[in-house]
Write a protein that holds these residues in place. Structure first.
Motif, mmCIF file in Angstrom:
data_model
loop_
_atom_site.group_PDB
_atom_site.id
_atom_site.type_symbol
_atom_site.label_atom_id
_atom_site.label_comp_id
_atom_site.label_asym_id
_atom_site.label_seq_id
_atom_site.Cartn_x
_atom_site.Cartn_y
_atom_site.Cartn_z
ATOM 1 N N VAL A 50 -0.037 11.540 -7.452
ATOM 2 C CA VAL A 50 -0.578 12.342 -8.548
ATOM 3 C C VAL A 50 -0.391 11.573 -9.858
ATOM 4 C CG1 VAL A 50 -0.300 14.475 -9.869
ATOM 5 C CG2 VAL A 50 -0.251 14.538 -7.370
ATOM 6 N N GLY A 51 -1.463 11.515 -10.640
ATOM 7 C CA GLY A 51 -1.434 10.814 -11.924
ATOM 8 C C GLY A 51 -1.986 9.406 -11.862
ATOM 9 N N ASP A 52 -2.111 8.845 -10.643
ATOM 10 C CA ASP A 52 -2.667 7.493 -10.519
ATOM 11 C C ASP A 52 -4.124 7.477 -10.962
ATOM 12 O OD1 ASP A 52 -0.287 6.585 -9.449
ATOM 13 O OD2 ASP A 52 -1.074 6.288 -7.407
ATOM 14 N N LEU A 53 -4.510 6.424 -11.660
ATOM 15 C CA LEU A 53 -5.906 6.181 -11.991
ATOM 16 C C LEU A 53 -6.499 5.312 -10.895
ATOM 17 C CD1 LEU A 53 -5.565 5.381 -15.798
ATOM 18 C CD2 LEU A 53 -6.172 7.553 -14.724
ATOM 19 N N VAL A 54 -7.669 5.703 -10.384
ATOM 20 C CA VAL A 54 -8.325 4.935 -9.323
ATOM 21 C C VAL A 54 -9.722 4.541 -9.770
ATOM 22 C CG1 VAL A 54 -6.981 6.000 -7.461
ATOM 23 C CG2 VAL A 54 -9.150 7.025 -8.145
ATOM 24 N N GLN A 55 -10.208 3.474 -9.180
ATOM 25 C CA GLN A 55 -11.556 2.986 -9.449
ATOM 26 C C GLN A 55 -12.471 3.343 -8.287
ATOM 27 O OE1 GLN A 55 -12.339 1.737 -12.458
ATOM 28 N NE2 GLN A 55 -10.198 2.233 -12.882
ATOM 29 N N SER A 56 -13.755 3.268 -8.505
ATOM 30 C CA SER A 56 -14.728 3.494 -7.449
ATOM 31 C C SER A 56 -14.491 2.494 -6.325
ATOM 32 C CB SER A 56 -16.139 3.318 -8.019
ATOM 33 O OG SER A 56 -17.088 3.601 -7.036
ATOM 34 N N GLY A 57 -14.370 2.995 -5.100
ATOM 35 C CA GLY A 57 -14.173 2.131 -3.949
ATOM 36 C C GLY A 57 -12.729 1.721 -3.705
ATOM 37 N N GLU A 58 -11.801 2.164 -4.554
ATOM 38 C CA GLU A 58 -10.398 1.799 -4.373
ATOM 39 C C GLU A 58 -9.800 2.534 -3.174
ATOM 40 O OE1 GLU A 58 -6.209 2.056 -6.857
ATOM 41 O OE2 GLU A 58 -8.090 1.911 -7.966
ATOM 42 N N LEU A 59 -8.964 1.842 -2.416
ATOM 43 C CA LEU A 59 -8.279 2.429 -1.278
ATOM 44 C C LEU A 59 -7.338 3.532 -1.761
ATOM 45 C CD1 LEU A 59 -7.563 2.308 1.775
ATOM 46 C CD2 LEU A 59 -5.733 0.730 1.134
ATOM 47 N N ILE A 60 -7.473 4.736 -1.167
ATOM 48 C CA ILE A 60 -6.597 5.849 -1.542
ATOM 49 C C ILE A 60 -5.727 6.305 -0.372
ATOM 50 C CG2 ILE A 60 -8.037 6.642 -3.448
ATOM 51 C CD1 ILE A 60 -9.091 8.862 -1.548
ATOM 52 N N GLY A 61 -6.014 5.831 0.833
ATOM 53 C CA GLY A 61 -5.236 6.209 2.001
ATOM 54 C C GLY A 61 -5.967 5.862 3.278
ATOM 55 N N VAL A 62 -5.459 6.415 4.385
ATOM 56 C CA VAL A 62 -6.087 6.208 5.692
ATOM 57 C C VAL A 62 -6.243 7.547 6.394
ATOM 58 C CG1 VAL A 62 -5.224 3.850 5.970
ATOM 59 C CG2 VAL A 62 -3.883 5.762 6.860
ATOM 60 N N VAL A 63 -7.239 7.640 7.260
ATOM 61 C CA VAL A 63 -7.466 8.864 8.023
ATOM 62 C C VAL A 63 -6.220 9.154 8.860
ATOM 63 C CG1 VAL A 63 -8.847 9.960 9.834
ATOM 64 C CG2 VAL A 63 -9.968 8.573 8.080
#
Length: 106
Positions: A50-63
């Motif tokens: 929570v609070g992280d800034l992400v970019q388009s296409g950035e890895l956020i996790g895995v299924v």
């Protein structure tokens, strides 16, 4: 379809606003102010906080593994507009995208 361990990327730039469990499912939510939308991804084991800034296409996790109707072989992507009940079709973000509907067991 997405199997357990498949990488999940953010649909656009934004701020992670939720990482946790909802009804036993691992969920990530991201606000996308430039798009005026909020995206949700589940079941996903998060690599963001929570609070992280992400970019388009950035890895956020895995299924993540999950029992139930898709038994670890799917990813649910939700999309919501800025007002209560303003749900959107996430396929509108993907040119040539399609939905796969699974039959109910039994």
């Amino acid at each position: 379809m997405a199997t357990v361990g498949t990488q999940v990327q953010s649909i656009g730039p934004g701020t992670v606003v939720f990482v946790g469990q909802i009804a036993g499912k691992a969920v990530i939510s991201i606000d996308h102010p430039t798009l005026g939308l909020r995206s949700t991804y589940e079941p996903v084991t998060a690599s963001v906080h929570v609070g992280d800034l992400v970019q388009s296409g950035e890895l956020i996790g895995v299924v993540a593994a999950r029992a139930g109707h898709c038994a670890g072989v799917c990813l649910h992507l939700g999309l919501k507009g800025p007002t209560l009940g303003d749900y959107r079709n996430p396929l509108d973000l993907f040119e040539g995208g399609f939905a796969v509907l699974k039959p109910l067991a039994g």
